[in-house]
Write an enzyme that holds these catalytic residues in place. Sequence first.
Site, PDB file in Angstrom:
ATOM      1  CB  SER A 144      -0.850  -0.021   1.282  1.00  0.00           C
ATOM      2  OG  SER A 144      -1.379   1.250   1.561  1.00  0.00           O
ATOM      3  CE1 TYR A 157      -4.134  -2.377   5.229  1.00  0.00           C
ATOM      4  CE2 TYR A 157      -3.494  -0.127   4.691  1.00  0.00           C
ATOM      5  CZ  TYR A 157      -3.921  -1.378   4.284  1.00  0.00           C
ATOM      6  OH  TYR A 157      -4.127  -1.622   2.947  1.00  0.00           O
TER       7      TYR A 157
HETATM    8  N1  LIG Z   1      -8.878  -0.693  -0.999  1.00  0.00           N
HETATM    9  C1  LIG Z   1      -7.834   0.088  -0.820  1.00  0.00           C
HETATM   10  O1  LIG Z   1      -7.978   1.336  -0.809  1.00  0.00           O
HETATM   11  C2  LIG Z   1      -6.458  -0.495  -0.644  1.00  0.00           C
HETATM   12  C3  LIG Z   1      -5.369   0.378  -0.701  1.00  0.00           C
HETATM   13  C4  LIG Z   1      -4.089  -0.132  -0.560  1.00  0.00           C
HETATM   14  C5  LIG Z   1      -3.898  -1.495  -0.352  1.00  0.00           C
HETATM   15  N2  LIG Z   1      -4.961  -2.316  -0.272  1.00  0.00           N
HETATM   16  C6  LIG Z   1      -4.701  -3.738  -0.044  1.00  0.00           C
HETATM   17  O2  LIG Z   1      -5.242  -4.480  -1.123  1.00  0.00           O
HETATM   18  C7  LIG Z   1      -5.509  -5.814  -0.698  1.00  0.00           C
HETATM   19  C8  LIG Z   1      -6.918  -6.183  -1.122  1.00  0.00           C
HETATM   20  O3  LIG Z   1      -7.818  -5.336  -0.428  1.00  0.00           O
HETATM   21  P1  LIG Z   1      -9.247  -4.904  -1.003  1.00  0.00           P
HETATM   22  O4  LIG Z   1      -9.281  -3.452  -1.005  1.00  0.00           O
HETATM   23  O5  LIG Z   1      -9.546  -5.677  -2.213  1.00  0.00           O
HETATM   24  O6  LIG Z   1     -10.141  -5.365   0.267  1.00  0.00           O
HETATM   25  P2  LIG Z   1     -11.402  -6.316   0.389  1.00  0.00           P
HETATM   26  O7  LIG Z   1     -11.728  -6.295   1.843  1.00  0.00           O
HETATM   27  O8  LIG Z   1     -12.422  -5.959  -0.618  1.00  0.00           O
HETATM   28  O9  LIG Z   1     -10.806  -7.755  -0.004  1.00  0.00           O
HETATM   29  C9  LIG Z   1      -9.881  -8.411   0.808  1.00  0.00           C
HETATM   30  C10 LIG Z   1     -10.106  -9.919   0.687  1.00  0.00           C
HETATM   31  O10 LIG Z   1      -9.087 -10.580   1.461  1.00  0.00           O
HETATM   32  C11 LIG Z   1      -9.710 -11.637   2.177  1.00  0.00           C
HETATM   33  N3  LIG Z   1      -8.934 -11.955   3.365  1.00  0.00           N
HETATM   34  C12 LIG Z   1      -8.693 -11.137   4.418  1.00  0.00           C
HETATM   35  N4  LIG Z   1      -7.967 -11.781   5.328  1.00  0.00           N
HETATM   36  C13 LIG Z   1      -7.751 -13.027   4.847  1.00  0.00           C
HETATM   37  C14 LIG Z   1      -7.069 -14.171   5.342  1.00  0.00           C
HETATM   38  N5  LIG Z   1      -6.500 -14.158   6.553  1.00  0.00           N
HETATM   39  N6  LIG Z   1      -7.008 -15.275   4.578  1.00  0.00           N
HETATM   40  C15 LIG Z   1      -7.620 -15.310   3.373  1.00  0.00           C
HETATM   41  N7  LIG Z   1      -8.288 -14.269   2.855  1.00  0.00           N
HETATM   42  C16 LIG Z   1      -8.355 -13.146   3.592  1.00  0.00           C
HETATM   43  C17 LIG Z   1     -11.097 -11.105   2.530  1.00  0.00           C
HETATM   44  O11 LIG Z   1     -12.003 -12.145   2.864  1.00  0.00           O
HETATM   45  C18 LIG Z   1     -11.468 -10.353   1.271  1.00  0.00           C
HETATM   46  O12 LIG Z   1     -12.143 -11.176   0.337  1.00  0.00           O
HETATM   47  C19 LIG Z   1      -5.277  -5.825   0.807  1.00  0.00           C
HETATM   48  O13 LIG Z   1      -3.992  -6.362   1.074  1.00  0.00           O
HETATM   49  C20 LIG Z   1      -5.327  -4.368   1.167  1.00  0.00           C
HETATM   50  O14 LIG Z   1      -4.630  -4.088   2.350  1.00  0.00           O
HETATM   51  C21 LIG Z   1      -6.253  -1.852  -0.428  1.00  0.00           C
END
Ligand SMILES: NC(=O)c1ccc[n+]([C@@H]2O[C@H](COP(=O)([O-])OP(=O)(O)OC[C@H]3O[C@@H](n4cnc5c(N)ncnc54)[C@H](O)[C@@H]3O)[C@@H](O)[C@H]2O)c1
Length: 254
Positions: A144, A157
């Site tokens: 991130s 985080y």
């Molecule tokens: N959305 C944002 O703004 C953003 C920004 C920077 C980074 N990220 C990162 O992107 C990645 C995806 O996030 P997203 O935005 O798609 O979120 P999201 O919550 O829509 O999806 C995350 C998925 O990961 C799964 N998950 C969580 N913990 C888990 C575990 N222990 N084992 C297996 N599956 C697990 C959840 O069930 C979910 O389906 C994450 O690593 C998040 O930190 C997101």
Amino acid sequence: MPNGAEDRAMLEGKTILVTGAASGIGRAAARLFREYGAAPVLFDRDEAVMDVARDLPGSAALVGDITDCAALADALERHGPFDAAFNNAGTEGMGGRMVPIADYPEEEFRKVQQVNVEGLWNCLKALLPGFIARGSGAIVNTSSVTGWLGAPGLAAYSASKHAVIGLTRSAALEAAPAGVRVNAVLPGAVETPMLTERGFAANPGFAEGAAASHPMGRIATAREVAEAAAWLLSDRAGFVTGHCLAVDGGLSAR
Ligand SMILES: NC(=O)c1ccc[n+]([C@@H]2O[C@H](COP(=O)([O-])OP(=O)(O)OC[C@H]3O[C@@H](n4cnc5c(N)ncnc54)[C@H](O)[C@@H]3O)[C@@H](O)[C@H]2O)c1
């Protein structure tokens, strides 16, 4: 070959593990990788991952948690060996609510590190030996911009996403002599449930300011992050390793 056809073949023949594939960036990545010719193997602790796979012919799915080494070993045994992996599953903690360090519960801090750091560690430990032994493979980890920048109210985080960069660079150096590449994507704000359903709902004013905080004046789509991961996983990025690719509309360039 016309460009469109080349794009469709970018990941042809690759079996790619995608964690966090039930939602957001992981779900978009599973779809995009399939469009680019890969056979994605979707892994998520949420059973909704089975529905995502059902709508995506040519994919497979497993319900499992990245903090559970046995579940990862099972994924490898049933669907491996993998040619590549998008280690993307992650959690923001506190249901997205921003809480200063002084008030942040210890148990929640540990939960965030357990998923984002130890979970990724488990994935790397499960995947790297096979990749190194075969002398090929590519891995992309989702960090991130908060892996580079401080994030008030999101310290647990941010710390975990800094750790993702440390793991990425160290793994890249360990695996490079075998021809195995390990990189990270660093998204800014992305239109996924983590942000739009939880982060925005839990923090008054966050939604209004999110787009403007990015120099491009908007937040990313999940597909834009998936595109960056697809390129890094493809043979087109053959000499790219240990790299952190920001997908943040210029946020970290400030
Ligand atoms: N959305 C944002 O703004 C953003 C920004 C920077 C980074 N990220 C990162 O992107 C990645 C995806 O996030 P997203 O935005 O798609 O979120 P999201 O919550 O829509 O999806 C995350 C998925 O990961 C799964 N998950 C969580 N913990 C888990 C575990 N222990 N084992 C297996 N599956 C697990 C959840 O069930 C979910 O389906 C994450 O690593 C998040 O930190 C997101």
